[in-house]
Structures are given as C-alpha cells and as structure tokens.
Design a protein around this motif. Structure first.
Motif, PDB file in Angstrom:
ATOM      1  N   ALA A  79       0.821  -1.210   0.000  1.00  0.00           N
ATOM      2  CA  ALA A  79       0.000   0.000   0.000  1.00  0.00           C
ATOM      3  C   ALA A  79       0.856   1.263   0.000  1.00  0.00           C
ATOM      4  CB  ALA A  79      -0.933   0.013   1.206  1.00  0.00           C
ATOM      5  N   GLN A  80       2.149   1.093   0.269  1.00  0.00           N
ATOM      6  CA  GLN A  80       3.078   2.222   0.258  1.00  0.00           C
ATOM      7  C   GLN A  80       4.041   2.146  -0.928  1.00  0.00           C
ATOM      8  OE1 GLN A  80       4.713   2.665   4.373  1.00  0.00           O
ATOM      9  NE2 GLN A  80       3.314   0.989   4.837  1.00  0.00           N
ATOM     10  N   LEU A  97     -12.706  -5.830   2.247  1.00  0.00           N
ATOM     11  CA  LEU A  97     -12.462  -6.465   3.547  1.00  0.00           C
ATOM     12  C   LEU A  97     -13.021  -5.649   4.704  1.00  0.00           C
ATOM     13  CD1 LEU A  97      -8.746  -7.618   3.046  1.00  0.00           C
ATOM     14  CD2 LEU A  97     -10.824  -8.968   2.758  1.00  0.00           C
ATOM     15  N   ALA A  98     -13.444  -4.420   4.428  1.00  0.00           N
ATOM     16  CA  ALA A  98     -13.914  -3.539   5.501  1.00  0.00           C
ATOM     17  C   ALA A  98     -14.977  -4.174   6.393  1.00  0.00           C
ATOM     18  CB  ALA A  98     -14.424  -2.228   4.913  1.00  0.00           C
ATOM     19  N   PRO A  99     -16.002  -4.872   5.849  1.00  0.00           N
ATOM     20  CA  PRO A  99     -17.024  -5.457   6.731  1.00  0.00           C
ATOM     21  C   PRO A  99     -16.468  -6.521   7.668  1.00  0.00           C
ATOM     22  CG  PRO A  99     -17.773  -5.403   4.448  1.00  0.00           C
ATOM     23  CD  PRO A  99     -16.316  -5.099   4.435  1.00  0.00           C
ATOM     24  N   ASP A 100     -15.378  -7.175   7.263  1.00  0.00           N
ATOM     25  CA  ASP A 100     -14.824  -8.244   8.082  1.00  0.00           C
ATOM     26  C   ASP A 100     -13.906  -7.739   9.181  1.00  0.00           C
ATOM     27  OD1 ASP A 100     -16.107 -10.084   6.432  1.00  0.00           O
ATOM     28  OD2 ASP A 100     -14.424 -10.132   5.034  1.00  0.00           O
ATOM     29  N   VAL A 101     -13.548  -6.466   9.112  1.00  0.00           N
ATOM     30  CA  VAL A 101     -12.590  -5.933  10.082  1.00  0.00           C
ATOM     31  C   VAL A 101     -13.125  -6.040  11.498  1.00  0.00           C
ATOM     32  CG1 VAL A 101     -11.366  -3.858  10.831  1.00  0.00           C
ATOM     33  CG2 VAL A 101     -11.541  -4.385   8.408  1.00  0.00           C
ATOM     34  N   ILE A 102     -14.431  -5.806  11.645  1.00  0.00           N
ATOM     35  CA  ILE A 102     -15.008  -5.821  12.988  1.00  0.00           C
ATOM     36  C   ILE A 102     -14.956  -7.214  13.616  1.00  0.00           C
ATOM     37  CG2 ILE A 102     -17.412  -6.326  12.351  1.00  0.00           C
ATOM     38  CD1 ILE A 102     -18.202  -4.113  14.347  1.00  0.00           C
ATOM     39  N   ASN A 115      -5.671   1.018   9.579  1.00  0.00           N
ATOM     40  CA  ASN A 115      -4.620   1.990   9.235  1.00  0.00           C
ATOM     41  C   ASN A 115      -4.349   2.001   7.730  1.00  0.00           C
ATOM     42  OD1 ASN A 115      -4.333   2.740  11.891  1.00  0.00           O
ATOM     43  ND2 ASN A 115      -2.573   1.422  12.282  1.00  0.00           N
ATOM     44  N   MET A 116      -4.397   0.809   7.141  1.00  0.00           N
ATOM     45  CA  MET A 116      -4.152   0.710   5.711  1.00  0.00           C
ATOM     46  C   MET A 116      -5.263   1.399   4.917  1.00  0.00           C
ATOM     47  SD  MET A 116      -3.463  -2.742   3.435  1.00  0.00           S
ATOM     48  CE  MET A 116      -3.539  -3.614   4.971  1.00  0.00           C
ATOM     49  N   PRO A 144     -17.236   1.764  13.180  1.00  0.00           N
ATOM     50  CA  PRO A 144     -17.347   3.235  13.212  1.00  0.00           C
ATOM     51  C   PRO A 144     -16.068   3.935  12.754  1.00  0.00           C
ATOM     52  CG  PRO A 144     -18.298   2.281  15.188  1.00  0.00           C
ATOM     53  CD  PRO A 144     -17.629   1.160  14.466  1.00  0.00           C
ATOM     54  N   GLU A 145     -14.901   3.333  13.116  1.00  0.00           N
ATOM     55  CA  GLU A 145     -13.635   3.960  12.726  1.00  0.00           C
ATOM     56  C   GLU A 145     -13.473   4.006  11.212  1.00  0.00           C
ATOM     57  OE1 GLU A 145     -12.319   0.617  15.454  1.00  0.00           O
ATOM     58  OE2 GLU A 145     -14.298   1.291  14.767  1.00  0.00           O
ATOM     59  N   VAL A 146     -13.962   2.978  10.543  1.00  0.00           N
ATOM     60  CA  VAL A 146     -13.858   2.930   9.082  1.00  0.00           C
ATOM     61  C   VAL A 146     -14.829   3.921   8.445  1.00  0.00           C
ATOM     62  CG1 VAL A 146     -14.192   1.469   7.043  1.00  0.00           C
ATOM     63  CG2 VAL A 146     -13.019   0.554   9.053  1.00  0.00           C
ATOM     64  N   ILE A 147     -16.008   4.071   9.048  1.00  0.00           N
ATOM     65  CA  ILE A 147     -16.984   5.023   8.499  1.00  0.00           C
ATOM     66  C   ILE A 147     -16.442   6.443   8.570  1.00  0.00           C
ATOM     67  CG2 ILE A 147     -19.283   6.017   8.803  1.00  0.00           C
ATOM     68  CD1 ILE A 147     -20.213   3.274   9.789  1.00  0.00           C
ATOM     69  N   THR A 148     -15.946   6.833   9.740  1.00  0.00           N
ATOM     70  CA  THR A 148     -15.472   8.211   9.906  1.00  0.00           C
ATOM     71  C   THR A 148     -14.094   8.446   9.297  1.00  0.00           C
ATOM     72  OG1 THR A 148     -14.578   7.643  12.102  1.00  0.00           O
ATOM     73  CG2 THR A 148     -16.814   8.551  12.004  1.00  0.00           C
ATOM     74  N   GLY A 149     -13.225   7.434   9.382  1.00  0.00           N
ATOM     75  CA  GLY A 149     -11.848   7.625   8.927  1.00  0.00           C
ATOM     76  C   GLY A 149     -11.598   7.278   7.483  1.00  0.00           C
ATOM     77  N   VAL A 150     -12.564   6.611   6.844  1.00  0.00           N
ATOM     78  CA  VAL A 150     -12.353   6.188   5.455  1.00  0.00           C
ATOM     79  C   VAL A 150     -13.515   6.638   4.561  1.00  0.00           C
ATOM     80  CG1 VAL A 150     -11.953   4.231   3.912  1.00  0.00           C
ATOM     81  CG2 VAL A 150     -11.016   4.201   6.236  1.00  0.00           C
TER      82      VAL A 150
END
Length: 411
Positions: A79-80, A97-102, A115-116, A144-150
């Motif tokens: 990613a970098q 993969l976002a839904p599976d993060v939780i 973070n990625m 929630p972190e993905v909603i606000t941060g991504v």
C-alpha cells in the motif's frame, strides 16, 4: 491385480519441500511472466508472497497486491509502493475487507487493516483513492472507525471521481452527514451525486431543494425514488418557470397533485403539456383543464393577428401575468423559430439576445424591456434600454445575436 503402493507421509513432505524449492527458484530467477503466474496462485505459501512483494518488477508486485491470499502485512507494505498501479490493486482488494474488520479476532490485524484503509483514503494519487471508493461504495457494514476515517473522508474528497461513487451509493453515510456536504460541497458534483441516491430521505431532499444547485435539483426531480415532501415540490414548481432543465423531470414525477399539474401546464412547453395529459393518475377535473390548455395553445399558435401570434398588447399582458408558455408559443410563431430556440434565448441571460428576439418578432423596444425583466429575469443593472423608444442595437448586431441561437440563419 497389483495394488499401488501408498505414498508415505515422509514422501509427501519431501514432495512439498521440492515444490517449495522449485517455487522459490522461480521467484528468484524466473522470468517476469513466470513470477507473475506464481504470484497469482492461491496455494503459494505466505513467506513466498512476502518475498514476491519486494520483487523488482512492478508487474509482479501488482499481481501479489491483487492476490486475496497475500498476508495483510504484505498488503500494508504494498500500500506504500512507489508504483501507483500496485497501490490501486491493494485499494481495490482491501476495500471489500472492511465489513470483516469488525470480526477480526486479533487486535493487531484489525488495527493494521484500518490503518491501511485510512492511508489509502488519503493517497496522493486520485486513481488510488478512486479505486478504493469504487471498492468500498457498496459495503453495507463497517466499524465506526472505518466510516469516519475512510468512507466519510472519501465522500468529502476534492475529486468527484473519488467522492461521487461514495456519495451516491454508500448506505453508511447518515442523513446529517449528507446535509453537511450539501451545505458545504467539496465540488459542484457533490450535490448531484447525493441527488442520485436510491430512496433519498425527505430531510436530504429538503436540503438539496434549497441548495441553489439547479443541476442537482434537476437530477433530484428525475429520481423517482427520492422522497420529496409536497410542500417542497410546491416551492420547486413555483421556482421552475425560468429553469427549463427542471420541466421534463417535474412533469414525469410519479406523484403530482392536481393543482401542481395545473401550475406546470401554465409554463412548460406544449409537448410536456401533452405528456401531462397522458398521465394515468389524472382526476377528471385536471384532465379537462389540460385539454382546455392544449386547445387554447393551439388556437394561440394559429393566431389571427400580426405575424400569426398575439397582438403586442395581448403579449404584454401575458408577460405581465407570467404566462411563459403562451409568450414563447406566440414569439415562435412571430419569429418563425421553433419553441426550443425561443426558450434558449429567454434563458440565455443575454439582454442583447432577448432584445433582438423582440425586434425579430416585430415588437416595440418597450416590450423588449418588459420581456427582459419579466420573463428573461435579467437584473435591472444589466438590462438594455431603448433610445427614445427605438432599438439601441444595429440591425446587423441583432442578426448576429440571433445567429448564435438559430444556427446562423438570421446572420
């Protein structure tokens, strides 16, 4: 019949070691196509994918980035990557993969993924952010972190190709967030993207209706799933006469009250009045009213006065009462132009063009001033005034003005 001798476990382990050794040899010395084929396999050991993630050729790294089995730590590394296409491949894959993060059991793994995603949402390349937006726009659950941060970060992106897909499709954006975007859009396309959302709530449509974004309002009116309150629709219809892009979608709205249909029939073009008359939800009174309107327009279009249209006094009264469709129809007859051309001139914002239209119709400069103010909505400071009752432009200038709209026929 002789039975085959079963392979021993030690034989399987030896074969696996040989296969791993062969794969490692390909990873180290194989050609680029061979390394790409290896990087795409689903049975490649994690350590080998780690090795290939540092391959000197970006084509190989792109394949590793697209491989769903690549370890998350290797994805983070890729990613970098300096190669934009490699980062695009990671963005496209990691978004799903976002839904599976939780549900990640390991805290470090979950944090690494978040973070990625946040880093990709802020990537310097528009293509990378756009690829992530496309990948994540249909995700219907996320921490929630993905909603606000991504997701919300992407929705506020300055590039419409990034923000647009998320604003239009993401079900994770709240109405309050959408209203904030409408009130402070990042670019001109933001409000239009929100207007295309499936089932836009009345709270959001109210904000769009007062946004001043005419293009977005036209999109909203054409969105049959949008929930538009009756009072809001009434206000939009009142503001619609000088906004031709609203007319067709207003006429096609799935639910219109009889009074709303009657109001529309006062200013939309003849073809749209005919479309209104064919609606299946008309009550007898409204249907009869539309038939009367159509008959009157046909009669006015055939007119018996100068130039085949209404007399100047009749036209002046029609202008004063805001009967836009009637005026357009009569001016079309007088000038020989089709109604869309007359419509375009009146909506051009050009005092010279509107003045030339009045001249072409054989009307006075006094009428031209009234036409500028009442139906062309030209501000007083921008109006063109007559000189002792005569037209202030030369005939050549007026023909040139009209030529901008009639394809040069007048000029």
């Amino acid at each position: 019949m002789t039975k085959p001798t079963p392979r021993r476990r030690s034989d399987d382990q030896t074969a696996d070691k040989q296969t791993l050794a062969q794969s490692m040899e390909i990873a180290r010395t194989g050609t680029v196509p061979e390394r790409c084929t290896l990087a795409a396999r689903s049975d490649v050991p994690p350590e080998l994918l780690f090795f290939l993630a540092e391959d000197a050729d970006p084509a190989v790294r792109r394949v590793v980035a697209a491989n769903i089995n690549t370890p998350r730590q290797a994805d983070d590394f890729l990613a970098q990557d300096d190669d934009e296409a490699v980062r695009c491949a990671v963005a496209e894959k990691i978004g799903v993969l976002a839904p599976d993060v939780i549900d990640e059991r390991r805290g470090p793994q979950r944090l690494l993924t978040i973070n990625m995603l946040e880093a990709l949402a802020l990537d310097a390349a528009v293509k990378v952010r756009a690829r992530l937006a496309e990948s994540i726009k249909d995700v219907d659950s996320a921490p929630p972190e993905v909603i606000t941060g991504v997701i919300e970060v992407l929705a506020r992106d300055a590039a419409i190709e990034v923000a647009g897909p998320v604003l239009e499709h993401s079900s994770l954006l709240s109405d309050d967030f959408l209203v904030d975007v409408i009130n402070e859009p990042s670019h001109t396309g933001s409000v239009s993207a929100i207007s295309r959302r499936q089932g836009v709530s009345s709270k959001v449509t109210d904000a769009i209706a007062t946004s001043g974004d005419d293009a977005a309002i036209a999109v909203l009116l054409g969105n049959e799933s949008a929930q538009i309150r009756e009072e809001t629709l009434d206000r939009l219809i009142e503001s619609a006469p000088p906004k031709p892009s609203w007319h067709a979608p207003l006429v096609s709205r799935p639910k219109l009250a009889g009074r709303q249909i009657g109001k529309l029939s006062e200013f939309v073009a003849n073809a749209l009045v005919e479309q209104l008359s064919k609606r299946s939800d008309l009550d007898p009174e409204t249907s009869k009213h539309l038939q009367t309107v159509m008959a009157q327009r046909l009669e006015e279009g055939g007119g018996q006065s100068q130039g085949g249209g209404l007399s100047e006094d009749d036209l002046a009264q029609a202008v004063a009462s805001g009967r836009r469709a009637k005026v357009i129809s009569s001016l079309a007859v007088r000038t020989g132009y089709k109604e869309p051309i007359v419509h375009s001139i009146l909506n051009s914002g050009s005092a010279k063009a509107v003045t030339a239209l009045s001249w072409k119709a054989g009307l006075s400069m006094g009428f031209a001033e009234q036409l500028q103010q009442r139906l062309a909505y030209i501000a007083d400071r921008d109006m063109l005034r007559g000189q002792r009752g005569s037209y202030p432009l030369s005939e050549e200038d007026m023909l040139w003005q009209l030529g901008m709209f009639d394809g040069g026929q007048s000029a």
